[in-house]
Design a protein around this motif. Sequence first.
Motif, PDB file in Angstrom:
ATOM      1  N   ALA A   1       0.846  -1.181   0.000  1.00  0.00           N
ATOM      2  CA  ALA A   1       0.000   0.000   0.000  1.00  0.00           C
ATOM      3  C   ALA A   1       0.882   1.231   0.000  1.00  0.00           C
ATOM      4  O   ALA A   1       1.931   1.261   0.638  1.00  0.00           O
ATOM      5  CB  ALA A   1      -0.899   0.011   1.226  1.00  0.00           C
ATOM      6  N   VAL A   2       0.442   2.244  -0.724  1.00  0.00           N
ATOM      7  CA  VAL A   2       1.066   3.563  -0.680  1.00  0.00           C
ATOM      8  C   VAL A   2      -0.079   4.557  -0.531  1.00  0.00           C
ATOM      9  O   VAL A   2      -0.871   4.749  -1.446  1.00  0.00           O
ATOM     10  CB  VAL A   2       1.879   3.876  -1.957  1.00  0.00           C
ATOM     11  N   GLY A   3      -0.164   5.157   0.650  1.00  0.00           N
ATOM     12  CA  GLY A   3      -1.286   6.047   0.908  1.00  0.00           C
ATOM     13  C   GLY A   3      -2.596   5.292   0.823  1.00  0.00           C
ATOM     14  O   GLY A   3      -2.780   4.253   1.460  1.00  0.00           O
TER      15      GLY A   3
ATOM     16  N   PRO B   1       4.628   7.411   5.459  1.00  0.00           N
ATOM     17  CA  PRO B   1       5.609   7.051   6.487  1.00  0.00           C
ATOM     18  C   PRO B   1       5.967   5.573   6.540  1.00  0.00           C
ATOM     19  O   PRO B   1       7.080   5.224   6.945  1.00  0.00           O
ATOM     20  CB  PRO B   1       4.930   7.487   7.789  1.00  0.00           C
ATOM     21  N   LEU B   2       5.056   4.692   6.127  1.00  0.00           N
ATOM     22  CA  LEU B   2       5.343   3.259   6.165  1.00  0.00           C
ATOM     23  C   LEU B   2       6.081   2.790   4.922  1.00  0.00           C
ATOM     24  O   LEU B   2       6.516   1.646   4.860  1.00  0.00           O
ATOM     25  CB  LEU B   2       4.048   2.461   6.343  1.00  0.00           C
ATOM     26  N   VAL B   3       6.213   3.673   3.951  1.00  0.00           N
ATOM     27  CA  VAL B   3       6.941   3.351   2.718  1.00  0.00           C
ATOM     28  C   VAL B   3       8.187   4.218   2.609  1.00  0.00           C
ATOM     29  O   VAL B   3       9.259   3.754   2.199  1.00  0.00           O
ATOM     30  CB  VAL B   3       6.047   3.569   1.474  1.00  0.00           C
ATOM     31  N   ASP B   4       8.049   5.475   2.962  1.00  0.00           N
ATOM     32  CA  ASP B   4       9.133   6.458   2.834  1.00  0.00           C
ATOM     33  C   ASP B   4       9.577   6.936   4.206  1.00  0.00           C
ATOM     34  O   ASP B   4       9.635   8.139   4.480  1.00  0.00           O
ATOM     35  CB  ASP B   4       8.666   7.654   2.000  1.00  0.00           C
ATOM     36  N   GLY B   5       9.878   6.005   5.075  1.00  0.00           N
ATOM     37  CA  GLY B   5      10.281   6.374   6.421  1.00  0.00           C
ATOM     38  C   GLY B   5      11.650   7.034   6.446  1.00  0.00           C
ATOM     39  O   GLY B   5      12.376   7.072   5.458  1.00  0.00           O
ATOM     40  N   GLY B   6      11.990   7.564   7.599  1.00  0.00           N
ATOM     41  CA  GLY B   6      13.307   8.178   7.738  1.00  0.00           C
ATOM     42  C   GLY B   6      13.338   9.617   7.271  1.00  0.00           C
ATOM     43  O   GLY B   6      12.326  10.236   6.956  1.00  0.00           O
TER      44      GLY B   6
ATOM     45  N   PHE C   1       8.103  15.791   2.581  1.00  0.00           N
ATOM     46  CA  PHE C   1       6.890  16.385   3.143  1.00  0.00           C
ATOM     47  C   PHE C   1       7.124  17.852   3.505  1.00  0.00           C
ATOM     48  O   PHE C   1       6.322  18.734   3.155  1.00  0.00           O
ATOM     49  CB  PHE C   1       6.463  15.587   4.376  1.00  0.00           C
ATOM     50  N   VAL C   2       8.214  18.129   4.177  1.00  0.00           N
ATOM     51  CA  VAL C   2       8.538  19.497   4.585  1.00  0.00           C
ATOM     52  C   VAL C   2       8.662  20.403   3.360  1.00  0.00           C
ATOM     53  O   VAL C   2       8.100  21.511   3.328  1.00  0.00           O
ATOM     54  CB  VAL C   2       9.834  19.534   5.422  1.00  0.00           C
TER      55      VAL C   2
END
Length: 323
Positions: free
Chosen positions: A49-51, A182-187, A194-195
Amino acid sequence: MPEGHSVHRIARQFQSHFVGKTVHASSPQGRFAGGAKEIDGLEMTDAKAVGKQMFLEFDHRIWLKVHLGMYGAWDFAGDLTADATTASANGRMGQTNQRGTVLSDDAEASNTSIGAPRTTRLRMAEQEKVGEPTPFPPEPVGAVRVRLLTDATSADLRGPTACEVLQPEEVAATIAKLGPDPLVDGGRKGEQRFVDRVRSKPTPIGLLLMDQTVVAGIGNVYRAELLFRARLDPHKPGRDVPEELVRALWKDWTKLLKLGVKLGQMMTMDGLSKKKYEAALARRDDRHWVYHREGKPCRVCGTPIVMEMAAGRKLYYCPTDQT
Protein backbone atom coordinates in the motif's frame (compact mmCIF):
# COMPACT_ATOMS: atom_id res chain seq x y z
CA MET A 1 -13.13 6.97 2.23
CA PRO A 2 -10.56 4.59 3.74
CA GLU A 3 -7.54 6.36 5.18
CA GLY A 4 -3.99 5.06 4.97
CA HIS A 5 -4.08 2.66 7.92
CA SER A 6 -7.02 0.70 6.42
CA VAL A 7 -5.29 0.17 3.08
CA HIS A 8 -2.10 -0.99 4.77
CA ARG A 9 -4.14 -3.50 6.77
CA ILE A 10 -5.75 -4.84 3.59
CA ALA A 11 -2.33 -5.16 1.95
CA ARG A 12 -1.18 -7.19 4.95
CA GLN A 13 -4.07 -9.62 4.45
CA PHE A 14 -2.80 -10.20 0.92
CA GLN A 15 0.78 -10.54 2.14
CA SER A 16 -0.30 -13.17 4.66
CA HIS A 17 -2.68 -15.23 2.55
CA PHE A 18 -1.99 -14.64 -1.16
CA VAL A 19 1.66 -13.77 -1.77
CA GLY A 20 3.59 -16.85 -2.87
CA LYS A 21 0.45 -18.64 -4.09
CA THR A 22 -1.10 -19.19 -7.49
CA VAL A 23 -4.17 -16.97 -7.85
CA HIS A 24 -7.18 -17.57 -10.05
CA ALA A 25 -8.83 -14.32 -11.09
CA SER A 26 -12.31 -13.72 -12.45
CA SER A 27 -14.82 -10.91 -12.78
CA PRO A 28 -18.28 -12.13 -11.69
CA GLN A 29 -19.69 -8.72 -12.55
CA GLY A 30 -18.03 -8.83 -15.97
CA ARG A 31 -16.61 -5.28 -15.93
CA PHE A 32 -13.05 -6.49 -15.29
CA ALA A 33 -13.07 -9.65 -17.42
CA GLY A 34 -10.13 -8.55 -19.57
CA GLY A 35 -7.96 -7.58 -16.63
CA ALA A 36 -8.83 -10.74 -14.73
CA LYS A 37 -7.78 -12.84 -17.72
CA GLU A 38 -4.34 -11.15 -17.69
CA ILE A 39 -3.56 -12.18 -14.11
CA ASP A 40 -5.47 -15.47 -13.92
CA GLY A 41 -3.25 -18.41 -12.99
CA LEU A 42 -0.25 -16.28 -12.00
CA GLU A 43 1.58 -16.28 -8.68
CA MET A 44 1.09 -13.21 -6.49
CA THR A 45 4.59 -12.02 -5.68
CA ASP A 46 4.03 -8.80 -3.74
CA ALA A 47 1.33 -6.71 -2.05
CA LYS A 48 1.86 -3.16 -0.87
CA ALA A 49 0.00 0.00 0.00
CA VAL A 50 1.07 3.56 -0.68
CA GLY A 51 -1.29 6.05 0.91
CA LYS A 52 -4.83 5.16 -0.14
CA GLN A 53 -3.78 3.01 -3.11
CA MET A 54 -2.87 -0.68 -3.11
CA PHE A 55 -0.71 -2.58 -5.58
CA LEU A 56 -0.69 -6.38 -6.06
CA GLU A 57 2.15 -7.84 -8.13
CA PHE A 58 1.80 -11.03 -10.18
CA ASP A 59 4.59 -13.21 -11.52
CA HIS A 60 7.14 -10.41 -10.86
CA ARG A 61 5.94 -8.62 -13.99
CA ILE A 62 2.45 -7.07 -13.86
CA TRP A 63 0.47 -5.32 -11.16
CA LEU A 64 -3.16 -4.87 -10.14
CA LYS A 65 -3.80 -1.34 -8.82
CA VAL A 66 -6.84 -0.77 -6.62
CA HIS A 67 -8.19 2.46 -5.17
CA LEU A 68 -11.28 1.82 -3.03
CA GLY A 69 -12.55 5.39 -3.20
CA MET A 70 -15.73 6.20 -1.28
CA TYR A 71 -17.58 2.92 -1.77
CA GLY A 72 -15.03 0.19 -2.42
CA ALA A 73 -14.47 -2.81 -0.13
CA TRP A 74 -12.74 -6.19 -0.10
CA ASP A 75 -14.50 -9.29 1.24
CA PHE A 76 -12.14 -12.08 2.28
CA ALA A 77 -13.27 -15.64 2.92
CA GLY A 78 -11.60 -18.93 3.78
CA ASP A 79 -8.74 -19.76 6.09
CA LEU A 80 -7.55 -16.36 7.22
CA THR A 81 -6.41 -14.63 10.37
CA ALA A 82 -8.31 -11.65 11.70
CA ASP A 83 -6.64 -9.84 14.55
CA ALA A 84 -8.43 -9.32 17.81
CA THR A 85 -9.39 -5.69 17.21
CA THR A 86 -11.08 -6.66 13.94
CA ALA A 87 -12.95 -9.52 15.55
CA SER A 88 -14.23 -7.29 18.36
CA ALA A 89 -16.05 -4.87 16.07
CA ASN A 90 -19.80 -4.63 15.66
CA GLY A 91 -19.15 -2.51 12.57
CA ARG A 92 -16.44 -2.42 9.94
CA MET A 93 -13.30 -1.18 11.62
CA GLY A 94 -11.69 2.18 11.07
CA GLN A 95 -14.58 4.29 9.82
CA THR A 96 -15.83 7.33 11.64
CA ASN A 97 -19.20 5.82 12.56
CA GLN A 98 -17.82 2.59 13.97
CA ARG A 99 -19.40 1.12 17.06
CA GLY A 100 -17.65 -1.88 18.59
CA THR A 101 -16.80 -3.70 21.78
CA VAL A 102 -13.44 -4.47 23.33
CA LEU A 103 -12.41 -8.10 23.68
CA SER A 104 -11.77 -9.34 27.18
CA ASP A 105 -8.52 -11.03 28.12
CA ASP A 106 -10.31 -14.39 27.82
CA ALA A 107 -10.92 -13.74 24.13
CA GLU A 108 -7.35 -14.67 23.29
CA ALA A 109 -8.38 -18.31 23.55
CA SER A 110 -11.39 -17.92 21.27
CA ASN A 111 -11.66 -18.59 17.56
CA THR A 112 -11.54 -14.83 16.91
CA SER A 113 -8.17 -14.22 18.51
CA ILE A 114 -4.93 -13.34 16.78
CA GLY A 115 -3.42 -16.31 14.95
CA ALA A 116 -6.57 -18.42 14.80
CA PRO A 117 -7.25 -19.54 11.22
CA ARG A 118 -10.81 -20.48 10.40
CA THR A 119 -13.27 -20.52 7.53
CA THR A 120 -15.15 -17.24 7.77
CA ARG A 121 -15.83 -13.94 6.03
CA LEU A 122 -14.04 -10.66 6.65
CA ARG A 123 -15.03 -7.36 5.03
CA MET A 124 -12.28 -4.77 4.80
CA ALA A 125 -12.84 -1.20 3.70
CA GLU A 126 -12.76 1.94 5.83
CA GLN A 127 -14.21 -0.38 8.46
CA GLU A 128 -13.82 -4.10 9.00
CA LYS A 129 -16.42 -6.67 9.96
CA VAL A 130 -16.09 -10.35 10.72
CA GLY A 131 -19.04 -12.45 9.59
CA GLU A 132 -20.19 -15.99 10.18
CA PRO A 133 -18.31 -19.02 8.78
CA THR A 134 -19.43 -19.93 5.26
CA PRO A 135 -18.70 -22.74 2.78
CA PHE A 136 -15.59 -22.18 0.70
CA PRO A 137 -15.42 -20.73 -1.81
CA PRO A 138 -18.55 -18.65 -1.16
CA GLU A 139 -20.90 -17.65 -3.94
CA PRO A 140 -20.20 -14.10 -5.17
CA VAL A 141 -22.60 -11.63 -3.57
CA GLY A 142 -23.52 -8.42 -5.33
CA ALA A 143 -21.52 -6.68 -8.06
CA VAL A 144 -18.09 -8.26 -7.58
CA ARG A 145 -15.63 -6.44 -9.84
CA VAL A 146 -12.86 -8.99 -9.36
CA ARG A 147 -12.45 -12.22 -7.42
CA LEU A 148 -8.99 -13.46 -6.44
CA LEU A 149 -8.95 -17.10 -5.34
CA THR A 150 -6.31 -19.45 -3.94
CA ASP A 151 -6.84 -22.99 -2.73
CA ALA A 152 -7.68 -21.67 0.75
CA THR A 153 -8.69 -17.99 0.55
CA SER A 154 -10.80 -15.74 -1.65
CA ALA A 155 -10.96 -11.95 -1.96
CA ASP A 156 -13.89 -10.19 -3.64
CA LEU A 157 -13.65 -6.52 -4.64
CA ARG A 158 -16.74 -4.34 -4.95
CA GLY A 159 -17.25 -0.71 -5.87
CA PRO A 160 -13.68 0.55 -6.32
CA THR A 161 -12.87 3.91 -7.85
CA ALA A 162 -9.95 2.29 -9.73
CA CYS A 163 -9.12 -1.31 -10.60
CA GLU A 164 -6.64 -1.83 -13.41
CA VAL A 165 -3.72 -3.94 -14.54
CA LEU A 166 -0.50 -1.94 -14.91
CA GLN A 167 3.01 -2.54 -16.15
CA PRO A 168 5.91 -1.93 -13.73
CA GLU A 169 6.76 1.43 -15.27
CA GLU A 170 3.15 2.57 -14.89
CA VAL A 171 3.16 1.60 -11.22
CA ALA A 172 6.40 3.52 -10.69
CA ALA A 173 4.91 6.59 -12.39
CA THR A 174 1.74 6.38 -10.25
CA ILE A 175 3.70 6.13 -7.00
CA ALA A 176 6.03 8.96 -8.07
CA LYS A 177 3.03 11.30 -8.19
CA LEU A 178 2.09 10.53 -4.59
CA GLY A 179 3.44 12.28 -1.55
CA PRO A 180 5.47 10.33 1.01
CA ASP A 181 3.87 7.58 3.11
CA PRO A 182 5.61 7.05 6.49
CA LEU A 183 5.34 3.26 6.17
CA VAL A 184 6.94 3.35 2.72
CA ASP A 185 9.13 6.46 2.83
CA GLY A 186 10.28 6.37 6.42
CA GLY A 187 13.31 8.18 7.74
CA ARG A 188 14.74 11.56 6.92
CA LYS A 189 14.11 11.39 3.17
CA GLY A 190 10.34 11.02 3.47
CA GLU A 191 10.18 13.69 6.14
CA GLN A 192 12.15 16.14 3.99
CA ARG A 193 9.89 15.55 0.97
CA PHE A 194 6.89 16.39 3.14
CA VAL A 195 8.54 19.50 4.59
CA ASP A 196 9.60 20.76 1.16
CA ARG A 197 6.15 20.28 -0.37
CA VAL A 198 4.28 21.95 2.50
CA ARG A 199 6.71 24.86 2.85
CA SER A 200 6.63 25.66 -0.87
CA LYS A 201 2.87 26.24 -1.13
CA PRO A 202 0.54 29.14 -0.24
CA THR A 203 -2.35 26.68 0.15
CA PRO A 204 -3.85 26.41 3.66
CA ILE A 205 -2.34 23.56 5.67
CA GLY A 206 -5.83 22.15 6.21
CA LEU A 207 -6.06 21.50 2.48
CA LEU A 208 -2.45 20.41 2.01
CA LEU A 209 -2.81 17.52 4.45
CA MET A 210 -5.61 16.12 2.26
CA ASP A 211 -3.59 16.52 -0.95
CA GLN A 212 -2.25 13.06 -1.80
CA THR A 213 0.59 14.61 -3.82
CA VAL A 214 1.82 16.32 -0.64
CA VAL A 215 1.43 13.44 1.79
CA ALA A 216 -0.13 10.04 1.13
CA GLY A 217 -2.83 8.46 3.24
CA ILE A 218 -4.31 11.29 5.32
CA GLY A 219 -8.08 11.66 5.14
CA ASN A 220 -10.69 13.76 6.89
CA VAL A 221 -10.31 12.21 10.36
CA TYR A 222 -6.55 12.25 10.58
CA ARG A 223 -6.42 15.74 9.04
CA ALA A 224 -8.60 17.25 11.76
CA GLU A 225 -6.88 15.38 14.57
CA LEU A 226 -3.32 16.10 13.44
CA LEU A 227 -4.04 19.81 13.20
CA PHE A 228 -5.59 19.92 16.66
CA ARG A 229 -2.79 17.89 18.23
CA ALA A 230 -0.38 20.47 16.76
CA ARG A 231 -2.67 23.36 17.84
CA LEU A 232 -2.37 24.57 14.27
CA ASP A 233 -4.80 26.88 12.48
CA PRO A 234 -6.11 24.93 9.44
CA HIS A 235 -6.26 28.17 7.44
CA LYS A 236 -2.55 28.98 7.83
CA PRO A 237 -0.69 28.85 4.48
CA GLY A 238 1.73 25.96 4.27
CA ARG A 239 4.66 28.22 3.49
CA ASP A 240 4.01 30.15 6.72
CA VAL A 241 4.02 27.10 9.01
CA PRO A 242 7.35 27.00 10.86
CA GLU A 243 9.64 24.24 9.64
CA GLU A 244 9.91 22.65 13.08
CA LEU A 245 6.12 22.42 13.26
CA VAL A 246 5.91 20.81 9.81
CA ARG A 247 8.47 18.24 10.93
CA ALA A 248 6.44 17.63 14.09
CA LEU A 249 3.35 17.02 11.94
CA TRP A 250 5.21 14.36 9.96
CA LYS A 251 6.40 12.63 13.12
CA ASP A 252 2.91 12.68 14.59
CA TRP A 253 1.40 11.32 11.35
CA THR A 254 3.97 8.51 11.44
CA LYS A 255 2.98 7.70 15.01
CA LEU A 256 -0.77 7.77 14.38
CA LEU A 257 -0.51 5.76 11.16
CA LYS A 258 1.47 2.99 12.84
CA LEU A 259 -1.01 2.94 15.70
CA GLY A 260 -3.95 2.79 13.28
CA VAL A 261 -2.44 -0.19 11.46
CA LYS A 262 -1.87 -1.94 14.77
CA LEU A 263 -5.32 -1.27 16.25
CA GLY A 264 -7.44 -1.13 13.13
CA GLN A 265 -8.89 2.10 14.47
CA MET A 266 -8.07 5.79 14.25
CA MET A 267 -7.08 6.36 17.86
CA THR A 268 -5.89 9.97 18.19
CA MET A 269 -6.07 10.67 21.92
CA ASP A 270 -3.08 10.12 24.20
CA GLY A 271 -2.62 9.67 27.93
CA LEU A 272 -5.93 7.95 28.63
CA SER A 273 -6.56 5.79 31.67
CA LYS A 274 -7.20 2.10 31.03
CA LYS A 275 -10.95 2.60 31.43
CA LYS A 276 -11.05 5.59 29.09
CA TYR A 277 -8.77 3.82 26.59
CA GLU A 278 -11.15 0.85 26.43
CA ALA A 279 -14.08 3.23 26.01
CA ALA A 280 -12.25 4.99 23.19
CA LEU A 281 -11.60 1.71 21.39
CA ALA A 282 -15.29 0.91 21.62
CA ARG A 283 -16.80 4.29 20.67
CA ARG A 284 -15.65 6.90 18.20
CA ASP A 285 -17.12 9.64 20.36
CA ASP A 286 -14.46 8.89 22.98
CA ARG A 287 -11.60 8.50 20.50
CA HIS A 288 -11.05 11.91 18.88
CA TRP A 289 -10.28 15.45 19.96
CA VAL A 290 -12.33 17.41 17.41
CA TYR A 291 -13.49 15.18 14.54
CA HIS A 292 -17.28 14.94 14.26
CA ARG A 293 -17.70 17.08 17.42
CA GLU A 294 -19.29 20.19 15.88
CA GLY A 295 -20.85 22.34 18.60
CA LYS A 296 -19.49 20.20 21.43
CA PRO A 297 -17.06 21.74 23.93
CA CYS A 298 -13.36 21.46 23.16
CA ARG A 299 -11.83 18.83 25.42
CA VAL A 300 -9.08 21.31 26.33
CA CYS A 301 -10.62 24.79 26.56
CA GLY A 302 -14.38 24.25 26.39
CA THR A 303 -14.94 26.39 23.27
CA PRO A 304 -17.54 24.83 20.92
CA ILE A 305 -15.88 22.94 18.07
CA VAL A 306 -16.44 24.51 14.63
CA MET A 307 -17.21 22.70 11.40
CA GLU A 308 -16.81 24.32 7.99
CA MET A 309 -16.61 23.04 4.43
CA ALA A 310 -13.15 23.01 2.88
CA ALA A 311 -12.81 21.75 -0.70
CA GLY A 312 -16.04 19.82 -0.34
CA ARG A 313 -15.05 18.05 2.89
CA LYS A 314 -15.98 18.78 6.50
CA LEU A 315 -13.20 20.41 8.51
CA TYR A 316 -13.42 20.36 12.30
CA TYR A 317 -11.28 22.55 14.59
CA CYS A 318 -11.22 24.53 17.81
CA PRO A 319 -11.35 28.29 17.09
CA THR A 320 -9.56 29.03 20.36
CA ASP A 321 -6.78 26.48 20.61
CA GLN A 322 -6.04 26.50 16.86
CA THR A 323 -5.70 30.22 16.18
